[in-house]
Design a protein around this motif. Structure first.
Motif, mmCIF file in Angstrom:
data_model
loop_
_atom_site.group_PDB
_atom_site.id
_atom_site.type_symbol
_atom_site.label_atom_id
_atom_site.label_comp_id
_atom_site.label_asym_id
_atom_site.label_seq_id
_atom_site.Cartn_x
_atom_site.Cartn_y
_atom_site.Cartn_z
ATOM 1 N N LEU A 225 0.924 -1.125 0.148
ATOM 2 C CA LEU A 225 -0.148 -0.028 -0.195
ATOM 3 C C LEU A 225 0.752 1.183 0.033
ATOM 4 O O LEU A 225 1.913 1.265 0.633
ATOM 5 C CB LEU A 225 -0.825 0.006 1.252
ATOM 6 C CG LEU A 225 -1.963 1.145 1.336
ATOM 7 C CD1 LEU A 225 -2.943 0.685 0.319
ATOM 8 C CD2 LEU A 225 -2.444 0.967 2.833
ATOM 9 N N ALA B 174 -9.308 -3.682 -0.454
ATOM 10 C CA ALA B 174 -8.784 -2.485 -1.117
ATOM 11 C C ALA B 174 -10.301 -1.637 -0.808
ATOM 12 O O ALA B 174 -11.475 -2.044 -0.720
ATOM 13 C CB ALA B 174 -8.987 -2.542 -2.697
ATOM 14 N N ALA C 106 -6.940 -4.315 -5.962
ATOM 15 C CA ALA C 106 -6.461 -2.791 -5.815
ATOM 16 C C ALA C 106 -7.657 -2.103 -6.573
ATOM 17 O O ALA C 106 -8.408 -2.344 -7.334
ATOM 18 C CB ALA C 106 -5.082 -2.500 -6.477
ATOM 19 N N THR D 298 -1.079 -2.531 -5.715
ATOM 20 C CA THR D 298 -1.439 -0.993 -5.026
ATOM 21 C C THR D 298 -1.433 -0.200 -6.414
ATOM 22 O O THR D 298 -0.297 -0.441 -7.445
ATOM 23 C CB THR D 298 -0.878 -0.444 -4.086
ATOM 24 O OG1 THR D 298 -1.533 0.447 -3.681
ATOM 25 C CG2 THR D 298 0.833 -0.161 -4.347
#
Length: 236
Positions: free
Chosen positions: A19, A124, A171, A223
């Motif tokens: 992240l 996410a 993501a 990410t």
């Protein structure tokens, strides 16, 4: 398995769940957790690491702790888009399914929100604060998309995904409003190998994103940043 089609091409940079760091001035840094024990000969790994996105090197780490529990590792990280609070899926000794927690990235101290009902492999947030999770192959309902209540950890099935094989991650791209799902190992662009696809949260339409370039073998983290993705997978 469903056939998929789509025009886009993904560029994935291989670097465990990851992240972007916080605040924005540290945007060149990533946060990662590792699943640790997972049926493989790996030791527990209750560590939150800070990674330099330029070269993949570890520039800092803290030990993750949860009061009264033994943390074996983590399978997901997600930051709330409005509050900046960091959420994680933690693997706890003696529990079948991971716990949803909030996590202090400076100290590693976790606060339990609640237990979950599947083996979530990635989480996410979308821009409106909805938390999504994707289940792994070993869970009761593998390769499925859920919403997860960030106040309780309770999950609701959204749709079965199905394509790909081992390895799941998720993501969100705030630029196009789509979730991105990676699954599988083996042959790229195969429903029984590696696939990459978008999921529209509004319509649940799934669109294939053809993979090209480096064959990463398996993604367990993803990410979005600055028009592209950072991905991570297990060491071989």
């Amino acid at each position: 398995m469903r056939p998929r089609s789509g025009p886009s091409t993904a560029i994935l940079v291989t670097l465990a769940s990851m992240l972007l760091s916080w605040p924005a001035i540290a945007a060149d840094l990533l946060l990662t957790v590792s699943p640790g024990l997972d049926g493989f000969p790996r030791p527990p790994d209750p560590t939150l690491r800070t990674i330099d996105s330029a070269n993949g090197s570890t520039v800092g780490s803290v030990t993750i702790s949860l009061a009264g529990e033994v943390v074996n590792g983590g399978t997901g990280l997600a930051r709330h888009p409005q509050t900046g609070v960091l959420y994680a899926m933690l693997k706890i000794a003696g529990r079948q399914f991971p716990d949803l927690v909030t996590l202090d990235e400076g100290t590693g101290v976790a606060v339990r929100i609640g237990g979950t009902q599947d083996k979530f492999a990635g989480i996410a947030f979308t821009s409106d604060g909805t938390l999504y999770g994707v289940s792994g192959e070993a869970g009761p309902n593998p390769e499925a998309l859920y919403t997860i209540d960030p106040l309780t950890g309770q999950s609701s099935l959204v749709e079965d995904l199905g394509a790909g094989s081992d390895g799941e991650t998720l993501a969100f791209n705030p630029d196009d409003g789509l979730l991105y799902h990676a699954s599988g190992s083996g042959n790229p662009n195969s429903n029984f190998g590696e696939i990459f696809e978008t999921i529209d949260p509004a319509t649940l339409a799934i669109t294939n994103v053809p993979l090209s370039g480096f064959d990463y073998e398996e993604l367990t983290a993803l990410t979005y940043r600055d028009g592209g993705f950072f991905g991570g997978g297990p060491r071989r």
